[in-house]
Scaffold this active site. Structure first.
Site, PDB file in Angstrom:
ATOM      1  N   ALA B  12       0.820  -1.130   0.164  1.00  0.00           N
ATOM      2  CA  ALA B  12       0.006   0.111  -0.007  1.00  0.00           C
ATOM      3  C   ALA B  12       0.888   1.246  -0.078  1.00  0.00           C
ATOM      4  CB  ALA B  12      -0.867   0.004   1.255  1.00  0.00           C
ATOM      5  N   ARG B  23       3.283   9.942 -11.433  1.00  0.00           N
ATOM      6  CA  ARG B  23       2.072  10.818 -11.989  1.00  0.00           C
ATOM      7  C   ARG B  23       2.565  12.538 -12.022  1.00  0.00           C
ATOM      8  NH1 ARG B  23      -2.672   9.757  -8.994  1.00  0.00           N
ATOM      9  NH2 ARG B  23      -2.355   7.610 -10.136  1.00  0.00           N
ATOM     10  N   SER B  40       0.920  -4.868  -3.930  1.00  0.00           N
ATOM     11  CA  SER B  40      -0.440  -3.943  -4.011  1.00  0.00           C
ATOM     12  C   SER B  40      -1.561  -4.992  -3.416  1.00  0.00           C
ATOM     13  CB  SER B  40      -0.571  -3.645  -5.165  1.00  0.00           C
ATOM     14  OG  SER B  40      -1.664  -2.830  -5.400  1.00  0.00           O
ATOM     15  N   ALA B  42      -4.737  -6.586  -0.576  1.00  0.00           N
ATOM     16  CA  ALA B  42      -5.506  -5.919   0.395  1.00  0.00           C
ATOM     17  C   ALA B  42      -5.311  -6.928   1.533  1.00  0.00           C
ATOM     18  CB  ALA B  42      -6.938  -5.839  -0.152  1.00  0.00           C
ATOM     19  N   CYS B  44      -6.517  -6.715   4.542  1.00  0.00           N
ATOM     20  CA  CYS B  44      -7.833  -6.871   5.175  1.00  0.00           C
ATOM     21  C   CYS B  44      -8.764  -7.729   4.542  1.00  0.00           C
ATOM     22  CB  CYS B  44      -8.413  -5.419   5.394  1.00  0.00           C
ATOM     23  SG  CYS B  44      -7.135  -4.087   6.116  1.00  0.00           S
ATOM     24  N   ARG B  71       1.848   2.642 -15.303  1.00  0.00           N
ATOM     25  CA  ARG B  71       2.087   4.048 -14.495  1.00  0.00           C
ATOM     26  C   ARG B  71       3.682   4.162 -14.539  1.00  0.00           C
ATOM     27  NH1 ARG B  71      -1.905   3.950  -9.433  1.00  0.00           N
ATOM     28  NH2 ARG B  71      -3.774   3.465 -10.425  1.00  0.00           N
ATOM     29  N   VAL B  81      15.884  -5.887  -0.279  1.00  0.00           N
ATOM     30  CA  VAL B  81      16.804  -4.991   0.383  1.00  0.00           C
ATOM     31  C   VAL B  81      17.187  -5.360   1.757  1.00  0.00           C
ATOM     32  CG1 VAL B  81      16.974  -2.482   0.954  1.00  0.00           C
ATOM     33  CG2 VAL B  81      15.701  -2.823  -1.076  1.00  0.00           C
TER      34      VAL B  81
END
Lengths: 477, 477
Positions: B12, B23, B40, B42, B44, B71, B81
């Site tokens: 997120a 953008r 990306s 969810a 929840c 994008r 990392v």
């Protein structure tokens, strides 16, 4: 000895004032004069009583007669206050036992509003109704019920209803076609109520959309939804008069000449404040025509208060007096005035113009200044954006489109209004907007609100946040 | 040429930052390193995927791979990392092609949190799960599905899932008894999910109530409701360890010696921030153990930002740093940091600690400081009241009890927290409280809020207003 507190009107504002006062100062004498027989009833529940979802008239009473007694309130039904003398501090009362003068120490005017029927001629025909009060609600339900199934006692009226009128309507054949004149709250709610009785419903609205105070972004989906549900919408149609046959409604005629045959008419073209009793007194009215009051509900005359649908209130966005006759305002102002008279000066609270209405399955909400012209009149430079987002996470069952409009003032970035429409928990979300309006928040502050997220209840970005993001972007352009 | 913006973590916060940055400043190079294959997604939604209400794993993705490409985000999956050198402005990366150093201009640490399994020994047994990530969610659903009905391809995984693990679980006989360790969000949501598969559900909670962060007024009805729905609640029961048989969970043992046989265990005892990569750097951690940041999400080191479940945020009620790892905070902070790096310094927004959770049919919400001890620690003198009111007008069908708790500071009268529980539109009403908290309102101001009223959606006095009235009365005593 102090003269009693006299309260004129036994509905939300009047009885809230009486209840609070009798609790805070049990020794102070309080008399409530109510010109009708019904007191403390929920206007807003009438369409649902007519629909049949609420069974009995007495279900709509907030306080039973016993509860009123328990609170020590001296309630006089069928007593009409016909005049006020603010110098002598008396009211003139017409009651079943004759006319008399009643001295008061403090006076609370809580006379409410009445349904307007002008300029629709013919509104006095049989089977033509305004929906304002339990007697008219009972009469409509009596008419809708087939005579063989109708019994006055089924209305659950506790003896208060106009039994002669409902018996007469109960004996009539149910209508097949209803004409609703006016697409405001009453019109939209009555469309749902009448549809439940399998009546063919026609709704006439003078402007191009129902619920004009909710704005275009709500009005357009409502048009679509009402048509989906079988309501015959006549938009931009100005009704000139109801027409009758042998004293009963038989249809209507529009100013353009169009006509409709109908055997039931509901006229919902707005309400007007009942201010007649103060007309020849120094009590000042506001520009709206309702009674002007200060933040404690006191009028221009010392010791005379006004609350509820007959009084103005101040708008939290404009800071100006405003007349928005709704239930919470009446209850809250009545309660605050009761407390003030008892000795604790209490603000009645401002209004944000918050309103919600159910149109079949659509939940509609609005708050603040939604209309651009109204915002400009109040000195704002309105910028608005409308977005559609999900009511829940997209993958969670039951997610439904929710359309939110937010309006801001360009210079200050302050949120000044908003609306919402959708089928899944949309109405309650207007409270976020109302609270932000009362907090004087900017759109940037609204965008950063930490609102609730869980898949069954809201997407990560609540629809209100999505709208704030988009509007904030527009403000930055 | 400026070195690229490096983002560590593709969920997120990380992808929100990357999206916003690409953008706002399309020429700036952005690389996202994600150690797993899923990005990306969810978190929840995982209990609802396990329950079966959400069909495919890919339904839980906020951005599809194609959208990420569109994008212009350079996303490197399976790149971990493992170190940061803030002097050299490089990160050390282990990828499928080997290890390398990547220079950065700005660094965004969005490493998230991990489900804790300590101090519960035995959490590494087969059929013992923490629910944190789509691989574990897929494995649980595979185990719950009878082998004859299971097919890896039905999971809708787009090729990303650990197919070997799910195939192994898919071949096992479904469990009959599940032990859930921990009664927080995961525990309560998983109780509902497992019950839907006809598993006999036992939930073990160390304290006397589930959902302790929601307070007693929510916890007590949740206890009652879970029991009504057949969940076997073990309260005040501290689980010492899971026990196994031949490498698979066969039950658990509590510190008091009590035992339970179970062939599925879910461990939901909290999460811990993933801060290892900055541990040997000058990037400071807060008292919570998560990364300390300023209002723009920047850490103690210039050009190093942190967002999401690995970072703190500031609490709007206390003004102090606080660690509340939730989805909106992560999305919002990531987005603000993307904008800040692109050149427009943007506040990440504070948190009000707003949270909602569904416990079968109960909707639970909380915001601000609900716990008295927590409020006292923050320097407040908390006064709280709990009320129960209807969710709609009493006469309208579907009205349900809604319990609201509000907490105020005695001296200032300021609202500092609240909770809500009920079955009818209760959760969304917490947003009123969250908005009032962010607006710094007093309880008196909350009492005068012009909230929505219409019989199908709310009583005249919304439950939040009723609570404010009662609490305000208590403050005046």
């Amino acid at each position: 000895m102090t003269d009693p507190v006299v309260i004129v009107g036994g509905d939300a504002a009047g009885l809230s004032a009486a209840s609070k006062l009798s609790r805070e100062d049990p020794d102070r004498e309080v008399i409530v004069f109510e010109r009708g027989r019904w007191v403390s009833y929920a206007h807003c529940g009438e369409p649902y009583f007519i629909k049949g979802e609420v069974e009995e008239l007495t279900d709509l009473l907030s306080l039973s007669p016993a509860e009123i007694d328990d609170r020590g309130i001296d309630l006089r039904r069928e007593h009409e206050v016909v005049g006020v003398d603010t110098d002598a501090r008396t009211v003139a009362v017409d009651g079943p036992g004759g006319s008399f003068e009643q001295p008061y120490g403090d006076l609370v005017v809580a006379t409410g509003a009445r349904a307007r029927s002008e300029p629709i001629r013919g509104s006095d025909l049989d089977a033509a109704f305004t929906i304002h009060g339990l007697d008219s609600a009972a009469a409509v339900r009596a008419l809708l019920t087939p005579p063989a199934e109708f019994a006055v006692d089924d209305l659950g009226d506790n003896g208060y209803v106009d039994r002669e009128a409902v018996a007469r309507y109960g004996a009539m054949e149910p209508p097949e076609t209803a004409a609703i004149v006016g697409g405001g709250y009453v019109g939209v709610e009555m469309a749902e109520a009448l549809d439940a009785w399998d009546v063919d419903v026609h709704l006439f609205q003078r402007s191009e959309r129902p619920l004009p105070m909710f704005g275009e972004a709500v009005g357009e989906p409502v048009v679509e939804h009402l048509r989906e549900r079988g309501v015959d919408l006549h938009l931009g149609a100005e009704v000139d008069r109801l027409v009758g046959d042998d004293g009963r409604v038989s249809g209507l005629r529009c100013t353009g000449g169009a006509t409709l045959d109908a055997d039931l008419a509901i006229v919902g073209v707005g309400v007007a404040p009942n201010v007649e009793i103060v007309r020849d007194t120094p009590v000042e009215l506001g520009d709206s025509g309702a009674i002007a009051v200060d933040e404690y509900g006191e009028t221009s005359v010392d010791g005379v208060y006004a609350a509820g649908d007959c009084a103005e209130d101040r708008h939290v966005v404009t800071g100006d007096p405003s007349w928005v006759p709704l239930g919470l305002t009446a209850n809250r102002a009545g309660r605050a005035i009761g407390k003030t008279i008892a000795g604790t000066q209490t603000d009645t609270g401002g209004i944000a113009g918050t309103a919600v209405v159910k149109a079949f399955d659509l939940e509609c909400g609005r708050a603040g200044l939604v209309d651009a012209a109204e915002a400009e009149d109040a000195g704002f430079d309105p910028v608005s954006r409308t977005i559609t987002a999900g009511s829940r996470s997209g993958y969670y069952p039951g997610a439904a489109e929710t359309t939110v409009t937010l309006v801001a003032d360009r210079d200050s970035g302050r949120l000044i209004g908003g609306s919402i429409v959708g089928t899944d928990r949309a109405a309650v979300r207007i409270d976020t907007i109302a609270t932000a309006l009362e907090g004087g928040m900017t759109v940037g502050e609204v965008e950063r609100l930490d609102l609730a997220y869980a898949p069954p209840f809201s997407p990560v970005w609540d629809p209100v946040l999505v709208a704030a993001k988009v509007l904030n972007g527009a403000l930055a352009e």
